[in-house]
Design a protein around this motif. Sequence first.
Motif, PDB file in Angstrom:
ATOM      1  N   TYR A   1      -7.458  -1.388  -1.549  1.00 47.01           N
ATOM      2  CA  TYR A   1      -6.740  -0.163  -1.871  1.00 47.01           C
ATOM      3  C   TYR A   1      -5.549  -0.452  -2.784  1.00 47.01           C
ATOM      4  O   TYR A   1      -5.290   0.288  -3.743  1.00 47.01           O
ATOM      5  CB  TYR A   1      -6.274   0.517  -0.596  1.00 47.01           C
ATOM      6  CG  TYR A   1      -5.378   1.705  -0.825  1.00 47.01           C
ATOM      7  CD1 TYR A   1      -5.868   2.886  -1.385  1.00 47.01           C
ATOM      8  CD2 TYR A   1      -4.028   1.650  -0.472  1.00 47.01           C
ATOM      9  CE1 TYR A   1      -5.038   3.976  -1.590  1.00 47.01           C
ATOM     10  CE2 TYR A   1      -3.196   2.739  -0.673  1.00 47.01           C
ATOM     11  CZ  TYR A   1      -3.709   3.898  -1.230  1.00 47.01           C
ATOM     12  OH  TYR A   1      -2.884   4.982  -1.441  1.00 47.01           O
TER      13      TYR A   1
ATOM     14  N   SER B   1       0.814  -1.212   0.000  1.00 41.69           N
ATOM     15  CA  SER B   1       0.000   0.000   0.000  1.00 41.69           C
ATOM     16  C   SER B   1       0.849   1.264   0.000  1.00 41.69           C
ATOM     17  O   SER B   1       0.384   2.324  -0.426  1.00 41.69           O
ATOM     18  CB  SER B   1      -0.913   0.012   1.224  1.00 41.69           C
ATOM     19  OG  SER B   1      -0.163   0.122   2.422  1.00 41.69           O
TER      20      SER B   1
ATOM     21  N   GLN C   1       4.736   2.335  -4.897  1.00 44.27           N
ATOM     22  CA  GLN C   1       4.151   2.349  -6.244  1.00 44.27           C
ATOM     23  C   GLN C   1       4.674   1.150  -7.029  1.00 44.27           C
ATOM     24  O   GLN C   1       5.876   0.940  -7.129  1.00 44.27           O
ATOM     25  CB  GLN C   1       4.527   3.648  -6.967  1.00 44.27           C
ATOM     26  CG  GLN C   1       4.051   4.903  -6.271  1.00 44.27           C
ATOM     27  CD  GLN C   1       2.534   5.031  -6.291  1.00 44.27           C
ATOM     28  OE1 GLN C   1       1.892   4.575  -7.236  1.00 44.27           O
ATOM     29  NE2 GLN C   1       1.975   5.638  -5.259  1.00 44.27           N
TER      30      GLN C   1
ATOM     31  N   LYS D   1      -5.239   1.018  -6.651  1.00 43.78           N
ATOM     32  CA  LYS D   1      -4.095   1.779  -7.144  1.00 43.78           C
ATOM     33  C   LYS D   1      -3.513   1.162  -8.408  1.00 43.78           C
ATOM     34  O   LYS D   1      -2.917   1.867  -9.230  1.00 43.78           O
ATOM     35  CB  LYS D   1      -2.991   1.825  -6.075  1.00 43.78           C
ATOM     36  CG  LYS D   1      -3.278   2.746  -4.914  1.00 43.78           C
ATOM     37  CD  LYS D   1      -1.994   3.133  -4.202  1.00 43.78           C
ATOM     38  CE  LYS D   1      -1.089   1.978  -3.943  1.00 43.78           C
ATOM     39  NZ  LYS D   1       0.170   2.372  -3.264  1.00 43.78           N
ATOM     40  N   SER D   2      -3.689  -0.134  -8.595  1.00 40.45           N
ATOM     41  CA  SER D   2      -3.026  -0.826  -9.695  1.00 40.45           C
ATOM     42  C   SER D   2      -3.881  -0.899 -10.953  1.00 40.45           C
ATOM     43  O   SER D   2      -3.378  -1.287 -12.010  1.00 40.45           O
ATOM     44  CB  SER D   2      -2.654  -2.254  -9.256  1.00 40.45           C
ATOM     45  OG  SER D   2      -1.870  -2.222  -8.081  1.00 40.45           O
TER      46      SER D   2
END
Length: 628
Positions: A118, A65, A68, A122-123
């Motif tokens: 989460y 989390s 990146q 993000k991915s």
Amino acid sequence: MESFVKVFNEFEIQLLVLLSFTLQLFLFFAGNLRRSSSNRLLRLSLWAAYLGADLAAVYALGYLSRHQQTQQLVFFWAPFLLIHLGGQDTITAFALEDNNLWLRHLLNLVTQVTLALYVFWKSIGRHNNTELLISGTFAFVAGMIKYGERTWSLKFGSITSLESSAAHRYRKEPPQGTASDVAPFVGDALESMPSVLDAFSKRTLREPLRGFVNTIDDCDQMIRMVRLQLGMMYDDLYTKAPVLRTRTGVILRCISEASVIVAFALFHVSEKQRYSKADIAITYSLFVGCFFLDVCSMFIPMMSPWTWAWLKAHKCHALARLSLFVFYCDIGYPKMKLRWPNSVGQYNFHSWRLSTDSDLQPRTCTQHIMILLRKLFVDLFRVEQKKLFWLSKILDTEFTDVDIMILEGVAEELTDLLSSELDNAKEWTHMAALLSWLQGHFVLDFGMGIIRMHYVTETYLRKYASDSDMKANAGLMEVCRKLSEYMMYLLVTHPSILPLSISAEAALDGFRTLEQADMYSAGLDPSKETLEELARMWTRLLLYAAGKSHPGMHAALLSGGGELITFAWLLMVHYGVGNSGIIEIQLTNKDLAQQVNLGRFYAFCVPPEQQSDPFFGKQRARNPVTGG
């Protein structure tokens, strides 16, 4: 060192995921070993793995989390970390306290699922690979189900769930006649499990357990049935067995396994050239490991007699035969190896007195170590000896195999107590004087009485160890020694399960006068009859302590391989004897006023002419016998 740290930082998440998977493998196979083992190294390893597995998975999710992940495949591992947090079928709780904290695990479930979502969110924009994202979604479903199964299992095994009317999980009786395919004790064990659960839930039983009357005359059947029931209680408290016996649990498990298969198929056909070969290899390893554990987990429910009875009821004869095969083999509930308990703890007071009695010589390596440590702390650092008692618990405690003579003796002695209609004081022809002396010590404090009788037993056995007549009764001597040292083991390691008035440390520290104990041990003649009475005395003390024990303690002790006193307690529950039944058991009949009461047994009946013991007479005004 800098290069090593750089490499570690570069592959940190890969190492964490592999560590999490390795710990899950260990928990699956080692978790099933502890059901019948009291090995300290195994227990310590399981404790470290149980805590470390959750820590590694949670830390890895936090890592994902925070960082990146544009080109790496590591975002895809978040669902597998949820699967790992779901634990293994063989161990959901390390101790009973873990079950009681199921609400905390529910909160962790919500937190970690949100965190994994989460990571996926993000991915989505960085990985334009539809098959991979859909594959991760299916894996995510499996992870949530697995984690939910664990939380549900913890709730089932909590004290609150046990004390509420949770026995409905057993209310559906097995079909009639199924027990004839294996042994009568299997059917009786299944039918009486609701009452066994009531006993563990601290509910007083108003009648002997159903089905037990069929095997009351067969000592071997009694022992096997009680051992089988202890094994089933262990499953319900510390594994996922209660969840997998429900219709909802079975459906969710099927959905979970189907989701993993679909996830693997989609991952296999997806575009993976942009990802590193190491990450792809790790992902395949996670899938293969998941398949392997799922296949192995399919045999866990098959080991249970509940599965076999359910399959018989639904006419699934082929699967029932498979379940019966697994039931009998060494990885299930083997008919000849129902190891509850498998070993008994041993603690010898000889070790504790080595530093204060110059006449005693160390016999083992741990006793030499204890002497050196005592000299170091007591003589050099001026530490009080009683403050080193915790060290003696660790070094002086040992474990030995349970003698079948002990288990048979417990069953036979309880049967004798129930079938005896007359005063049995005349039975103690060789132990009358010793019993008359010890009764006062037991009334003052049960622990003090245990210590004195243990000292008498050890002195007597050592004195006649080389006697030719006694060598012919080596088996009886070993039974007496094991029972004596086991009661001492309970006193020093599990004092809360005994009816004590003072702490175990205070009782051991207060044992100073040995002259009377030596005198009474010298008065015991070296004969088979004396050994038999000595073994019976220790067995009755065990039964008395078991009858006064708290059911919650027995539920907690199952996590460590089981205890002999738990076996004795459940056997008494079947007869309705003890605090959980309708018949109270008292230590002696010394207080004549209690003889008019009904529904009470005495572990020791002392003749009236022997109840004028000088030691006890001095204490009678202040310490009347109340039966514990």
